[in-house]
Write a protein that holds these residues in place. Sequence first.
Motif, mmCIF file in Angstrom:
data_model
loop_
_atom_site.group_PDB
_atom_site.id
_atom_site.type_symbol
_atom_site.label_atom_id
_atom_site.label_comp_id
_atom_site.label_asym_id
_atom_site.label_seq_id
_atom_site.Cartn_x
_atom_site.Cartn_y
_atom_site.Cartn_z
ATOM 1 N N UNK A 152 12.591 4.844 15.199
ATOM 2 C CA UNK A 152 13.156 3.842 14.135
ATOM 3 C C UNK A 152 11.624 3.464 13.525
ATOM 4 N N UNK A 153 10.446 3.441 14.354
ATOM 5 C CA UNK A 153 9.310 2.933 13.356
ATOM 6 C C UNK A 153 8.845 4.253 12.690
ATOM 7 N N UNK A 154 8.974 5.467 13.144
ATOM 8 C CA UNK A 154 8.794 6.617 12.088
ATOM 9 C C UNK A 154 9.380 6.531 10.922
ATOM 10 N N UNK A 155 10.873 6.384 11.139
ATOM 11 C CA UNK A 155 11.805 6.177 10.229
ATOM 12 C C UNK A 155 11.309 5.236 8.921
ATOM 13 N N UNK A 156 11.003 4.062 9.452
ATOM 14 C CA UNK A 156 10.543 2.970 8.282
ATOM 15 C C UNK A 156 9.079 3.329 7.849
ATOM 16 N N UNK A 157 8.376 4.192 8.554
ATOM 17 C CA UNK A 157 6.977 4.528 8.105
ATOM 18 C C UNK A 157 7.283 5.621 6.824
ATOM 19 N N UNK A 158 8.152 6.615 7.274
ATOM 20 C CA UNK A 158 8.532 7.547 6.181
ATOM 21 C C UNK A 158 9.141 7.078 4.987
ATOM 22 N N UNK A 159 10.045 6.111 5.382
ATOM 23 C CA UNK A 159 10.747 5.289 4.349
ATOM 24 C C UNK A 159 9.805 4.334 3.294
ATOM 25 N N UNK A 160 8.917 4.055 4.086
ATOM 26 C CA UNK A 160 7.588 3.250 3.257
ATOM 27 C C UNK A 160 8.031 1.981 3.330
ATOM 28 N N UNK A 161 9.068 1.516 4.339
ATOM 29 C CA UNK A 161 9.152 0.117 4.622
ATOM 30 C C UNK A 161 7.888 -0.650 5.127
ATOM 31 N N UNK A 162 7.901 -1.842 5.069
ATOM 32 C CA UNK A 162 6.820 -2.602 5.566
ATOM 33 C C UNK A 162 7.179 -2.883 7.252
ATOM 34 N N UNK A 163 6.216 -2.474 8.169
ATOM 35 C CA UNK A 163 6.379 -2.659 9.508
ATOM 36 C C UNK A 163 5.650 -3.811 10.168
ATOM 37 N N UNK A 164 6.337 -4.677 10.901
ATOM 38 C CA UNK A 164 5.835 -5.815 11.452
ATOM 39 C C UNK A 164 4.527 -5.605 12.347
ATOM 40 N N UNK A 165 4.654 -4.446 13.112
ATOM 41 C CA UNK A 165 3.455 -4.063 14.047
ATOM 42 C C UNK A 165 2.425 -3.410 13.115
ATOM 43 N N UNK A 166 2.346 -3.246 12.002
ATOM 44 C CA UNK A 166 1.109 -3.042 11.179
ATOM 45 C C UNK A 166 1.054 -3.774 10.049
ATOM 46 N N UNK A 167 0.583 -5.019 10.210
ATOM 47 C CA UNK A 167 0.548 -6.100 9.029
ATOM 48 C C UNK A 167 -0.449 -5.624 8.060
ATOM 49 N N UNK A 168 -0.035 -5.719 6.565
ATOM 50 C CA UNK A 168 -0.964 -5.331 5.711
ATOM 51 C C UNK A 168 -1.994 -6.502 5.543
ATOM 52 N N UNK A 169 -2.869 -6.027 4.405
ATOM 53 C CA UNK A 169 -4.028 -7.021 4.065
ATOM 54 C C UNK A 169 -3.474 -8.201 3.598
ATOM 55 N N UNK A 170 -2.102 -8.333 3.171
ATOM 56 C CA UNK A 170 -1.637 -9.502 2.616
ATOM 57 C C UNK A 170 -1.779 -10.859 3.490
ATOM 58 N N UNK A 171 -1.831 -10.343 4.786
ATOM 59 C CA UNK A 171 -1.899 -11.199 5.917
ATOM 60 C C UNK A 171 -2.907 -10.835 6.707
ATOM 61 N N UNK A 172 -3.996 -11.469 6.709
ATOM 62 C CA UNK A 172 -5.459 -10.845 7.494
ATOM 63 C C UNK A 172 -5.047 -11.056 9.114
ATOM 64 N N UNK A 173 -5.764 -10.379 9.831
ATOM 65 C CA UNK A 173 -5.783 -10.697 11.271
ATOM 66 C C UNK A 173 -6.442 -12.070 11.480
ATOM 67 N N UNK A 190 0.895 -1.141 0.135
ATOM 68 C CA UNK A 190 0.035 0.001 0.047
ATOM 69 C C UNK A 190 0.904 1.267 -0.101
ATOM 70 N N UNK A 191 0.384 2.394 -0.139
ATOM 71 C CA UNK A 191 1.059 3.646 -0.234
ATOM 72 C C UNK A 191 1.836 4.061 0.881
ATOM 73 N N UNK A 192 3.210 4.467 0.767
ATOM 74 C CA UNK A 192 3.620 4.876 1.715
ATOM 75 C C UNK A 192 3.190 6.111 2.846
ATOM 76 N N UNK A 193 2.158 6.839 1.892
ATOM 77 C CA UNK A 193 1.770 8.000 2.832
ATOM 78 C C UNK A 193 0.654 7.491 3.650
ATOM 79 N N UNK A 194 0.080 6.412 3.165
ATOM 80 C CA UNK A 194 -0.977 5.794 4.235
ATOM 81 C C UNK A 194 -0.109 5.211 5.535
ATOM 82 N N UNK A 195 0.856 4.519 4.915
ATOM 83 C CA UNK A 195 1.695 3.985 6.281
ATOM 84 C C UNK A 195 2.171 5.059 7.219
ATOM 85 N N UNK A 196 2.700 6.308 6.934
ATOM 86 C CA UNK A 196 3.243 7.290 7.735
ATOM 87 C C UNK A 196 2.069 7.986 8.645
ATOM 88 N N UNK A 197 1.102 8.122 7.771
ATOM 89 C CA UNK A 197 0.019 8.926 8.358
ATOM 90 C C UNK A 197 -0.587 7.954 9.367
#
Lengths: 178, 195
Positions: free
Chosen positions: B163-184, A6-13
């Motif tokens: 570090x969490x903010x850095x990864x969020x701004x960099x657009x990396x995937x974060x394990x604490x915020x799983x994407x829909x690719x793996x549902x809850x 998903x978009x990185x802007x969604x992630x940081x927001x």
Amino acid sequence: MEPSPHSSSSSWLGVLMVLFALLLLAAQGTELLKQTVLAPGSSAVLGIPADCRQDELEEEGLSLEECQLMVSVVRASLSSAPDWFRSLQWALALSACLAAALATAVGVGIAGGRARLNRLAAPTFALLLLLDVIAFVAAVNTGPLLRAQYLWPSLLWFFIHLSFFCALLTRRPGLENT
Amino acid sequence: MQEAPEVKLSLSTRVLHWCLAGSVLFLFVSSWWMLSLPLPSDTFTYRELPFQLHKNIGITLIAICLLMIAQRLRRRLRRPKATATRWQKLAELDHVLTYLLLLACCLSGYLSSSFSGWTTTLWWLVDLPVWSQENDDLNILFSDIHLWTCWGLLLAMVLHIGAALYHAFAGDSLTMFPTDTESSHQAADRDISST
């Protein structure tokens, strides 16, 4: 690391939403506790002098003057509060805690790109904005001692929530396609 | 050996993580306020509720922290051996440090309270044992340890959030915020099957 789908802007927001929602939860939880503990008519208001034992002062690293002023601080807060203030502030703090918990869940969902929670995001922040406005107006109508305590944090939180609200409004159409 | 893979965290781990984060922040903010309340006496009882609540949450956090450490060790045992990058090693170190500081912070707070002569009733239900008679020296010692481990914990949290903010701004995937690719649901299923 691989970029997330998903978009990185969604992630940081989403991550920022979670961070600020947790900070709000901590702040409003403390406010709830404060309004529970500082009751009108309690010992500080009755003019009873502070009980400052030497051993307690040493344990806490306090001077005698600081110990005496602690009672005055409570007295000042209570003296500056109108009759309606405590119950309103208690209700506002409780509502803000619940809204902050919801904002945390929504933020986690947005950071994970979950479309289901997007619909809740803008209403949650609209609610938080409304609570900030009520808190600000309430603080305006108290005495100067409470205004000094509450006006600035209310304004700060209002602008934080306004920023998130605007960010959520501007990204909504794009997300509905995800 | 291959590079350490990213591990998706289970629902229970994520729920515990956010409960812990919210509780720790609340403990920091509320403690800064409650220490400005008048010193306790027969007349001034303002500190009674905040301190009891502070201790209750702190003791509960010990249990949550131990549970999270157990989950982390279990995940580690299951993960295939792989070489971690320098940043992954630093992140791991920050996690370990955070857990240790949190445990030290909560335990020293409990011990300080125990030596102060004040009783602790966990969530107003269970009287916890008093370890010894009132002892001012030990109370001050554990109080100091509590203070400094808390500042250390705050610093570790700043690194963690940074570090969490850095990864969020960099657009990396974060394990604490799983994407829909793996549902809850999948994560929850794994939770159930692993217990």
